[in-house]
Scaffold this motif. Structure first.
Motif, mmCIF file in Angstrom:
data_model
loop_
_atom_site.group_PDB
_atom_site.id
_atom_site.type_symbol
_atom_site.label_atom_id
_atom_site.label_comp_id
_atom_site.label_asym_id
_atom_site.label_seq_id
_atom_site.Cartn_x
_atom_site.Cartn_y
_atom_site.Cartn_z
ATOM 1 N N PRO A 137 -0.396 -7.877 1.735
ATOM 2 C CA PRO A 137 -0.032 -7.704 0.321
ATOM 3 C C PRO A 137 -0.373 -6.339 -0.244
ATOM 4 O O PRO A 137 0.399 -5.786 -1.037
ATOM 5 N N ILE A 138 -1.503 -5.751 0.139
ATOM 6 C CA ILE A 138 -1.887 -4.472 -0.449
ATOM 7 C C ILE A 138 -0.885 -3.380 -0.110
ATOM 8 O O ILE A 138 -0.595 -2.508 -0.933
ATOM 9 N N HIS A 139 -0.289 -3.425 1.084
ATOM 10 C CA HIS A 139 0.734 -2.434 1.453
ATOM 11 C C HIS A 139 2.036 -2.702 0.699
ATOM 12 O O HIS A 139 2.724 -1.765 0.279
ATOM 13 N N TRP A 180 -9.189 -2.197 -0.740
ATOM 14 C CA TRP A 180 -9.157 -0.848 -1.319
ATOM 15 C C TRP A 180 -9.008 0.206 -0.223
ATOM 16 O O TRP A 180 -8.190 1.126 -0.333
ATOM 17 N N GLN A 181 -9.781 0.057 0.841
ATOM 18 C CA GLN A 181 -9.702 1.006 1.941
ATOM 19 C C GLN A 181 -8.344 0.942 2.634
ATOM 20 O O GLN A 181 -7.827 1.964 3.111
ATOM 21 N N ALA A 182 -7.761 -0.266 2.717
ATOM 22 C CA ALA A 182 -6.481 -0.432 3.405
ATOM 23 C C ALA A 182 -5.307 0.085 2.592
ATOM 24 O O ALA A 182 -4.233 0.357 3.150
ATOM 25 N N CYS A 183 -5.480 0.221 1.279
ATOM 26 C CA CYS A 183 -4.379 0.698 0.436
ATOM 27 C C CYS A 183 -4.104 2.161 0.733
ATOM 28 O O CYS A 183 -5.022 2.990 0.698
ATOM 29 N N PRO A 184 -2.856 2.518 1.028
ATOM 30 C CA PRO A 184 -2.551 3.929 1.302
ATOM 31 C C PRO A 184 -2.858 4.798 0.090
ATOM 32 O O PRO A 184 -2.519 4.444 -1.049
ATOM 33 N N ALA A 185 -3.507 5.913 0.314
ATOM 34 C CA ALA A 185 -3.779 6.844 -0.772
ATOM 35 C C ALA A 185 -2.493 7.576 -1.149
ATOM 36 O O ALA A 185 -1.616 7.778 -0.307
ATOM 37 N N PRO A 186 -2.348 7.969 -2.400
ATOM 38 C CA PRO A 186 -1.139 8.719 -2.793
ATOM 39 C C PRO A 186 -1.127 10.094 -2.156
ATOM 40 O O PRO A 186 -2.173 10.643 -1.778
#
Length: 404
Positions: free
Chosen positions: A311-313, A31-37
């Motif tokens: 994968p999250i990116h 969750w933290q690694a996912c870029p915020a919009p």
């Protein structure tokens, strides 16, 4: 609650237990690694269904959808509950953690545990879309990797196999002994026989994906502009004989053909789209079962280091395309390509050179083994930074309640 000190017990890449706190922390880290919009999603957000939401790219799709696209909706997976002898499966604990994050983010996300191939699950999902989410579904992500499938129409059960087509395949593979010492071996896999290809296509092809679309469309639940993506993989020529040119590859070809059929149909009926999304290599519970993939992924990490896109990116980029934040970029076969970082000529040449040189004596210098071992253990909640593995941990975590 039942509390235990959990230590990793495994047979090869398969672990007998999973660690709830480690699985929860892994989800939090993703969750933290996912870029915020660029701008926080406004309003209720699009309604999405993620089939295969508890592991691998499906888990990444769920988390990236929640954070990047502000989705609400439904995740479907098939996980085992904790027992007196065993912990729950890792996906059970990851789902509980994902539900907590969704709730904290103010997103109404329901998680269902059951057989995604069954018509009963399709009906349950359709009822939820109709009764809880306004009767319109905006997106569907299909990410299912399963060993078998029972056809709900005929009752026949099909089993998928990992076999080459047309002849015996010999390939290098990476294994670890009980002490974690790496060994490079050559393994031989016999060719597909009889109806092996047809059975694998029946499980891993596009048949069930199309049944989901049929069912939801039949209930009038597809929103105008509805989009759907099935997650796939092509990979390197080094693994092609057992993967892309093997039985699984036949299933992937069927998945892509299904995408073209669905794309034309959805374009006519709801102005929608259907695509396959070709993702890059990653360490997943499914990929570690494929001969040669573990070795290839370790070598790829040795070449790319931090340039290996997680994968999250990748799934954040897919959501941007599905929601229109970024243009839908397709290759000549109509596929979204998120694997381009992996398949450039220079990267593949470097991996091929290391593959040729890989032996038990040289592998430590060629592959990022520490990373690979840790990634496998993290699939089950072990080797996650920040977790005290000497402390007892509650194992009977409940499945997320969606009745409220």
């Amino acid at each position: 609650m039942n509390e235990r000190v959990l230590t990793p017990r495994n047979r090869g890449f398969l672990f007998l237990d999973s660690h709830p706190a480690g699985c929860g922390q892994l989800v939090a880290d993703m969750w933290q690694a996912c870029p915020a919009p660029a701008a926080p999603p406004e309003g209720d957000g699009p309604v999405a269904l993620v089939i295969g939401s508890s592991a691998g790219y499906g888990l990444a799709a769920t988390l990236a959808g929640l954070k990047r696209a502000g989705i609400r909706g439904i995740g479907v997976s098939f996980e085992k509950a904790p027992t007196a002898r065993r912990t729950a499966t890792a996906g059970w604990y990851r789902t509980a953690a994902t539900a907590d994050l969704a709730r904290a983010a103010g997103r109404d996300m329901v998680f269902l545990n059951g057989d995604a191939f069954s018509d009963a699950m399709k009906e349950q999902v359709a009822d939820l879309v109709e009764q809880r989410f306004g009767g319109r579904l905006d997106h569907l992500i299909y990410s299912v990797a399963a060993p078998r499938r029972t056809d709900p129409e005929t009752g026949a059960t099909y089993a998928s196999v990992l076999k080459p087509i047309g002849g015996v395949n010999r390939t290098k593979t990476l294994v670890f002994d009980e002490d974690g010492v790496p060994e490079v071996r050559e393994v031989e896999t016999g060719p597909a026989e009889g109806d092996d290809v047809a059975q694998t296509v029946a499980v891993m092809g596009g048949g069930d994906w199309e049944r989901w679309i049929d069912h939801l469309a039949g209930r009038g639940l597809l929103a105008e502009g509805f989009s759907t993506a099935a997650l796939s993989y092509i990979g390197s020529s080094l693994t092609a004989a057992i993967y892309r040119q093997g039985t699984i590859g036949a299933a992937k070809a069927h998945l892509e053909a299904t995408a073209r059929t669905l794309d034309a149909r959805l374009g006519r009926t709801v102005g929608g789209r259907a695509v396959t999304s070709v993702n890059g290599a990653a360490v997943t519970q499914s990929s570690t079962a494929i001969p040669g993939i573990a070795l290839y992924t370790g070598l790829l990490r040795g070449v790319l280091g931090g340039g290996l896109v997680p994968p999250i990116h990748q799934l954040a980029a897919l959501w941007d395309q599905l929601t229109g934040t970024a243009p839908l970029a397709l290759d000549d076969e109509g596929r979204v390509r998120l694997d381009t970082f992996e398949l450039t000529d220079d990267v593949q040449a470097a991996v091929a050179a290391r593959w040729e040189s890989a032996t038990t004596a040289t592998i430590a210098d060629l592959a990022d083994l520490d990373w690979f071992r840790a990634e496998v253990r993290r699939l089950y909640g072990f080797s996650v930074p920040g977790i005290d593995y000497t402390a007892p941990v509650a194992t009977d975590i409940p499945w997320p309640d969606h009745t409220s």
